[in-house]
Motif scaffolding. Structure first.
Motif, PDB file in Angstrom:
ATOM      1  N   ALA A  82       0.794  -1.229   0.000  1.00  0.00           N
ATOM      2  CA  ALA A  82       0.000   0.000   0.000  1.00  0.00           C
ATOM      3  C   ALA A  82       0.828   1.282   0.000  1.00  0.00           C
ATOM      4  O   ALA A  82       0.553   2.189  -0.800  1.00  0.00           O
ATOM      5  N   PRO A  83       1.833   1.431   0.875  1.00  0.00           N
ATOM      6  CA  PRO A  83       2.589   2.694   0.861  1.00  0.00           C
ATOM      7  C   PRO A  83       3.223   3.002  -0.490  1.00  0.00           C
ATOM      8  O   PRO A  83       3.216   4.164  -0.937  1.00  0.00           O
ATOM      9  N   MET A  84       3.740   1.986  -1.169  1.00  0.00           N
ATOM     10  CA  MET A  84       4.386   2.216  -2.453  1.00  0.00           C
ATOM     11  C   MET A  84       3.371   2.581  -3.534  1.00  0.00           C
ATOM     12  O   MET A  84       3.602   3.482  -4.345  1.00  0.00           O
ATOM     13  N   LEU A  85       2.233   1.866  -3.578  1.00  0.00           N
ATOM     14  CA  LEU A  85       1.217   2.168  -4.591  1.00  0.00           C
ATOM     15  C   LEU A  85       0.659   3.570  -4.416  1.00  0.00           C
ATOM     16  O   LEU A  85       0.454   4.304  -5.396  1.00  0.00           O
ATOM     17  N   GLU A  86       0.409   3.963  -3.180  1.00  0.00           N
ATOM     18  CA  GLU A  86      -0.142   5.296  -2.930  1.00  0.00           C
ATOM     19  C   GLU A  86       0.860   6.383  -3.289  1.00  0.00           C
ATOM     20  O   GLU A  86       0.485   7.411  -3.884  1.00  0.00           O
ATOM     21  N   LYS A  87       2.123   6.164  -2.985  1.00  0.00           N
ATOM     22  CA  LYS A  87       3.142   7.160  -3.336  1.00  0.00           C
ATOM     23  C   LYS A  87       3.352   7.210  -4.841  1.00  0.00           C
ATOM     24  O   LYS A  87       3.530   8.301  -5.421  1.00  0.00           O
ATOM     25  N   LEU A  88       3.329   6.071  -5.510  1.00  0.00           N
ATOM     26  CA  LEU A  88       3.481   6.047  -6.966  1.00  0.00           C
ATOM     27  C   LEU A  88       2.315   6.766  -7.646  1.00  0.00           C
ATOM     28  O   LEU A  88       2.518   7.531  -8.596  1.00  0.00           O
ATOM     29  N   GLN A  89       1.089   6.543  -7.163  1.00  0.00           N
ATOM     30  CA  GLN A  89      -0.055   7.223  -7.760  1.00  0.00           C
ATOM     31  C   GLN A  89       0.086   8.739  -7.609  1.00  0.00           C
ATOM     32  O   GLN A  89      -0.165   9.496  -8.556  1.00  0.00           O
ATOM     33  N   GLU A  90       0.536   9.157  -6.441  1.00  0.00           N
ATOM     34  CA  GLU A  90       0.708  10.599  -6.192  1.00  0.00           C
ATOM     35  C   GLU A  90       1.800  11.196  -7.068  1.00  0.00           C
ATOM     36  O   GLU A  90       1.603  12.237  -7.713  1.00  0.00           O
ATOM     37  N   ARG A  91       2.961  10.548  -7.132  1.00  0.00           N
ATOM     38  CA  ARG A  91       4.106  11.124  -7.847  1.00  0.00           C
ATOM     39  C   ARG A  91       3.954  10.982  -9.366  1.00  0.00           C
ATOM     40  O   ARG A  91       4.377  11.864 -10.111  1.00  0.00           O
ATOM     41  N   LEU A  92       3.363   9.887  -9.832  1.00  0.00           N
ATOM     42  CA  LEU A  92       3.146   9.732 -11.272  1.00  0.00           C
ATOM     43  C   LEU A  92       1.938  10.541 -11.739  1.00  0.00           C
ATOM     44  O   LEU A  92       1.807  10.828 -12.931  1.00  0.00           O
ATOM     45  N   ASP A  93       1.062  10.875 -10.797  1.00  0.00           N
ATOM     46  CA  ASP A  93      -0.128  11.682 -11.080  1.00  0.00           C
ATOM     47  C   ASP A  93      -0.993  11.036 -12.161  1.00  0.00           C
ATOM     48  O   ASP A  93      -1.431  11.688 -13.114  1.00  0.00           O
ATOM     49  N   VAL A  94      -1.227   9.747 -12.008  1.00  0.00           N
ATOM     50  CA  VAL A  94      -2.062   9.000 -12.947  1.00  0.00           C
ATOM     51  C   VAL A  94      -3.407   8.685 -12.299  1.00  0.00           C
ATOM     52  O   VAL A  94      -3.555   8.748 -11.077  1.00  0.00           O
ATOM     53  N   GLU A  95      -4.364   8.321 -13.127  1.00  0.00           N
ATOM     54  CA  GLU A  95      -5.679   7.966 -12.602  1.00  0.00           C
ATOM     55  C   GLU A  95      -5.633   6.657 -11.832  1.00  0.00           C
ATOM     56  O   GLU A  95      -6.257   6.514 -10.782  1.00  0.00           O
ATOM     57  N   HIS A  96      -4.900   5.679 -12.366  1.00  0.00           N
ATOM     58  CA  HIS A  96      -4.894   4.350 -11.762  1.00  0.00           C
ATOM     59  C   HIS A  96      -3.483   3.760 -11.777  1.00  0.00           C
ATOM     60  O   HIS A  96      -2.743   3.924 -12.751  1.00  0.00           O
ATOM     61  N   VAL A  97      -3.157   3.045 -10.701  1.00  0.00           N
ATOM     62  CA  VAL A  97      -1.942   2.240 -10.640  1.00  0.00           C
ATOM     63  C   VAL A  97      -2.336   0.825 -10.233  1.00  0.00           C
ATOM     64  O   VAL A  97      -3.042   0.632  -9.241  1.00  0.00           O
ATOM     65  N   VAL A  98      -1.893  -0.143 -11.004  1.00  0.00           N
ATOM     66  CA  VAL A  98      -2.069  -1.553 -10.650  1.00  0.00           C
ATOM     67  C   VAL A  98      -0.679  -2.138 -10.466  1.00  0.00           C
ATOM     68  O   VAL A  98       0.183  -1.994 -11.342  1.00  0.00           O
ATOM     69  N   GLY A  99      -0.428  -2.762  -9.320  1.00  0.00           N
ATOM     70  CA  GLY A  99       0.920  -3.238  -9.036  1.00  0.00           C
ATOM     71  C   GLY A  99       0.943  -4.642  -8.468  1.00  0.00           C
ATOM     72  O   GLY A  99      -0.023  -5.104  -7.848  1.00  0.00           O
ATOM     73  N   GLY A 100       2.075  -5.306  -8.688  1.00  0.00           N
ATOM     74  CA  GLY A 100       2.269  -6.641  -8.168  1.00  0.00           C
ATOM     75  C   GLY A 100       3.673  -6.824  -7.626  1.00  0.00           C
ATOM     76  O   GLY A 100       4.622  -6.184  -8.100  1.00  0.00           O
TER      77      GLY A 100
END
Length: 426
Positions: A82-100
């Protein structure tokens, strides 16, 4: 088709189905005023926060969605997905991030450590162990994130609505290693029969040991304005309504013995092969091949399955669905998978580095030739879902599959690659 492959490499070439923007040779510097439709960035920074910053600087603004692959070490460091996905969404400024989560990642080298590992700036890398964060971003794909669990949990209403609407062109997928993957894939195939699907199975994130062992969720979705959703025992991904996906499957295996048929089955167990007990049939083939092939059979024996109703003699070397032999039953049957049937074509295979390398080049060249005759725009990027049995352990050298993309597809397209080492390909 939505099936599982083992010991393979599944290449997914993405291309916008709408008017494409200008392409760039690389979006390597934040000040580069070039609009790319697909950008890949892979960091090996020692801290997860630094890795997020490195890929964000590389990517730049203006993208719709991201598909990200995070090494287990980063997940441990961040204490979860969760911390990485939330930070990536914020910094990449994209609508959606899907991660594995993954054991190793593939992508365009970004940051000093990754560039040094690549042997020079501008090269895609395969990081099989250690710290790795690979990000693939698309500018316009009509991306809709979803999750479907084995008990029909998750976004079932959304999936049904999208299936009825008929707007989904393709799917990019991640699967949890503990979910009923084949059952869910079958359900997706039934709902979206004409939609191309590709992806991989994530890592098992073990916590504790012995009797206290448990597993963390290895998938996550984070959309703008929302906290990250942690997901397990199912399949997550992006439904794409404005982007096509073309798949190229490279088995990386060498056929051993004749093409035969399964003559007797019981559920997932092949009891008879070629009119003989399965174990006896294998013994006959083992005794007929040379010492080199015997050694490979003892180390990495696999089976290739043909499609239902397909004559074995019409199946080319690269067209088998490769599966492991999960177990040998007390009566000598081979546990393969649910859905096998009497009369289905079968051939034994072994993992082979020469076949793996030549097969990848052959399939990529075939793809380029087919696209030449079919017409249409060039792909804008590549996603590589490769078996965790490939890489340096198979070839004896690094970055072989990633480098093959540049050789076959050209410098520009071959450098826009992202992916991970999977527990199995979809």
């Amino acid at each position: 088709s939505g099936t599982l492959a083992s010991q393979a490499s599944r290449l997914c070439l993405v291309g916008a189905a709408v008017a494409q923007g200008r392409r760039c040779r690389a979006a390597r510097r934040a000040e580069a005023e070039v609009q790319a439709d697909f950008v890949s960035a892979c960091s090996m920074a020692p801290k997860w926060e630094e890795a997020v910053e490195e890929v964000a600087r590389e990517v730049g603004p203006g993208f719709e969605a991201a598909f990200v692959f995070i090494s287990e070490l980063y997940v441990d460091q961040a204490q979860g997905m969760a911390p990485m996905l939330e930070k990536l969404q914020e910094r990449l400024d994209v609508e959606h991030v899907v991660g594995g989560a993954c054991g190793g990642a593939i992508g365009q080298s970004t940051g000093k450590m990754a560039v040094d590992f690549a042997g020079g700036e501008g090269s895609p890398i395969e990081v099989e162990r250690g710290f790795a964060l690979s990000v693939a971003v698309v500018r316009k794909a009509g991306a809709v994130p979803f999750f479907l669990g084995g008990d029909a949990s998750g976004d079932l209403e959304l999936i049904n609505r999208m299936a009825q609407g008929g707007s989904v062109r393709s799917m990019l997928l991640l699967a949890d290693p503990f979910g009923p993957v084949e059952k869910i894939m079958q359900s997706l195939d039934e709902s979206f029969p004409k939609v191309s699907k590709a992806g991989g199975i994530t890592a098992a994130l073990r916590v504790g040991s012995g009797a206290t062992t448990s597993f963390m969720p290895s998938m996550s979705i984070c959309s703008r304005g929302n906290k990250a959703r942690l997901l397990s025992q199912g399949i997550s991904g992006l439904m794409l309504t404005e982007m096509d996906v073309h798949t190229v499957v490279c088995q990386g295996c060498l056929g051993v013995g004749p093409k035969v048929r399964i003559s007797s089955v019981s559920g997932p167990v092949a009891i008879g092969i070629g009119g003989r007990p399965a174990k006896e049939a294998l013994g006959l083939i083992f005794g007929a091949v040379n010492e080199e092939l015997r050694a490979k059979m003892q180390k990495s024996l696999l089976v290739g399955l043909g499609g239902q109703g397909v004559n074995e003699n019409s199946i080319d070397d690269g067209d088998w669905l490769i599966r492991p032999i999960a177990e040998v039953t007390p009566n000598g049957g081979f546990v393969l998978s649910e859905g096998i049937s009497e009369g289905q074509a079968l051939r034994f295979h072994v993992r082979d580095k020469d076949s793996a390398e030549s097969d990848l080049k052959l399939m990529l060249n075939r793809y380029r030739l087919e696209r030449t005759f079919v017409g249409g725009g060039e792909p804008t990027g590549c996603l590589l879902f490769t078996c965790n049995g490939r890489g340096e352990g198979l070839y004896g050298r690094r970055h072989v599959d990633a480098s093959a993309l540049k050789e076959a597809l050209g410098e520009e397209l071959g450098s826009r690659v992202s992916g991970f080492f999977c527990n199995g390909e979809l």
